[in-house]
Design an enzyme around this catalytic site. Structure first.
Site, PDB file in Angstrom:
ATOM      1  N   HIS A 241      -3.403   7.220   2.658  1.00  0.00           N
ATOM      2  CA  HIS A 241      -3.807   5.890   2.222  1.00  0.00           C
ATOM      3  C   HIS A 241      -5.158   5.545   2.859  1.00  0.00           C
ATOM      4  CE1 HIS A 241      -3.981   1.754   1.291  1.00  0.00           C
ATOM      5  NE2 HIS A 241      -3.642   1.321   2.495  1.00  0.00           N
TER       6      HIS A 241
ATOM      7  N   CYS B 160       0.819  -1.232   0.000  1.00  0.00           N
ATOM      8  CA  CYS B 160       0.000   0.000   0.000  1.00  0.00           C
ATOM      9  C   CYS B 160       0.842   1.266   0.000  1.00  0.00           C
ATOM     10  CB  CYS B 160      -0.942   0.007   1.193  1.00  0.00           C
ATOM     11  SG  CYS B 160      -2.069  -1.378   1.191  1.00  0.00           S
TER      12      CYS B 160
ATOM     13  N   ASN C 170     -10.133  -0.305   0.369  1.00  0.00           N
ATOM     14  CA  ASN C 170      -8.676  -0.125   0.324  1.00  0.00           C
ATOM     15  C   ASN C 170      -8.164  -0.657  -1.026  1.00  0.00           C
ATOM     16  OD1 ASN C 170      -5.921  -0.393   0.562  1.00  0.00           O
ATOM     17  ND2 ASN C 170      -5.960  -1.335   2.589  1.00  0.00           N
TER      18      ASN C 170
END
Ligand code: ACO
Length: 328
Positions: free
Chosen positions: A255, A111, A285
């Protein structure tokens, strides 16, 4: 040299999977997912792989930057869900968009991948190696999550974001001029088991190893604790080292992992949630895609004004973390 973001783009698949849709395949509920994560729905790719999503986001970014694919000198593609071990996703994008003069390779930092790629591009521009770079963050998490594990499958979605970066005469030290002002990256490989996904293999005839279809394994609470501590820390470090203050930041482009993680970061930094834009409710996500997708949304909504200070930050498997301070 200074590094400017001159264009942004993104792509998310059309198919929407709501929390209620997931409640039909695992023991969960819309209420649980919304209250624990802030996610209402996510996009799931139907046959469009990682590289194709990346190409679509890249085309949008090039159009936005008014730059031709042939002008791109380097393509950095951050992903942990490539379509192939080789060729790289970056090479596939190069072929797809016709960036015939570019060198191209992938970067893997889960990520945090987009921030690692952005910072790598910044360093190449600063060193004078390249002037025009396409940076992509993309993941197709739907192909690596275990769709029978309610603890992980509800969290992720598919998507891609991209930016075009260009070198301009000037110095990083001039914090009032637009460009990337400062960057931070870090890793802690000793915490790798907290969040992992084994590589897929067909087995080995010598050892008798069976095929392995690795899926995401996560200690959610450990990741949560890590994120709420590390993210404010690196944002404070970013500001301190740039000799600027939190109060000067217009948006914290973070994020998108969990709404509660972002709320906790806001509290620790003493900033309002109005300054921490979120789209996790719509996309979940998207791993390496999340920061550039959000940045593109802000850009296209006209919410980014020249001179705005943006703190971009992300964290992910590795463990890894990265941040970049950008004057828009
Ligand atoms: N639906 C219903 N119940 C569930 C679900 C679900 N989808 N998932 C877990 N539960 C249950 C658990 O089984 C547990 O039940 P029990 O008490 O009977 O054992 C209960 O809910 C509580 O589980 P917790 O794990 O304690 O729930 P928590 O409040 O910690 O929330 C979550 C879990 C959302 C995963 C949270 O820990 C989190 O967001 N962590 C961060 C995850 C993250 O950011 N991951 C991505 C990292 S970025 C990257 O690099 C990929």
């Amino acid at each position: 040299m200074r590094t400017k973001i001159v264009g942004t783009g993104s792509y998310v698949p059309e198919h929407i999977a709501t929390n209620d849709d997931l409640a039909k395949i695992v023991d969960t509920s819309d209420e649980w997912i919304r209250t624990r994560t802030g996610i209402c729905e996510r996009r799931i790719s139907e046959g469009i792989g990682t590289s194709k999503m990346a190409s679509r986001a890249s085309r949008n970014a090039l159009e936005n930057a008014k730059i031709k694919a042939e002008e791109i000198q380097l393509i950095l593609l951050a992903t942990s869900t490539p379509d192939h071990h080789f060729p790289s996703g970056a090479c596939e994008v190069q072929a797809d968009i016709g960036a015939i003069h570019a060198a191209a390779y992938d970067i893997s930092a889960a990520c945090s991948g987009f921030l690692f790629a952005l910072n790598t591009a910044h360093s190449f521009i600063q060193s004078g190696c390249y002037e025009t770079i396409l940076v992509i963050g993309v993941d197709c998490m739907s192909k690596v999550v275990d769709w029978s594990d309610r603890g992980t499958c509800v969290l992720f979605g598919d998507g891609a974001g991209a930016v075009v970066m260009k070198g301009e005469t000037g110095t990083e030290a001039d914090t009032n001029a637009s460009g990337l002002l400062h960057m931070i990256m870090g890793s802690d490989g000793t915490k790798g088991s907290v969040l992992s996904c084994e590589a897929r293999t067909v087995g080995n005839f010598l050892t008798g190893t069976k095929p392995n279809f690795g899926t995401v394994a996560m200690d959610g609470q450990e990741v949560f604790k890590f994120a709420v501590k590390k993210m404010p820390e690196i944002i404070e470090q970013l500001m301190r080292e740039s000799e600027l203050t939190i109060e000067e930041v217009r948006y914290f482009v973070l994020h998108q992992a969990n709404y509660r993680i972002s709320e906790s970061i806001a509290k620790r930094l003493k900033v309002s949630m109005e300054q921490i834009p979120m789209n996790i409710d719509r996309y979940g996500n998207t791993s390496a895609g999340s920061v550039p997708i959000l940045l593109d949304e802000l850009n296209r909504q006209g919410r980014l004004k020249e001179g705005d200070l943006l703190a971009l930050a992300g964290f992910g498997a590795g463990l890894t973390w990265g941040a970049a301070l950008v004057r828009w």
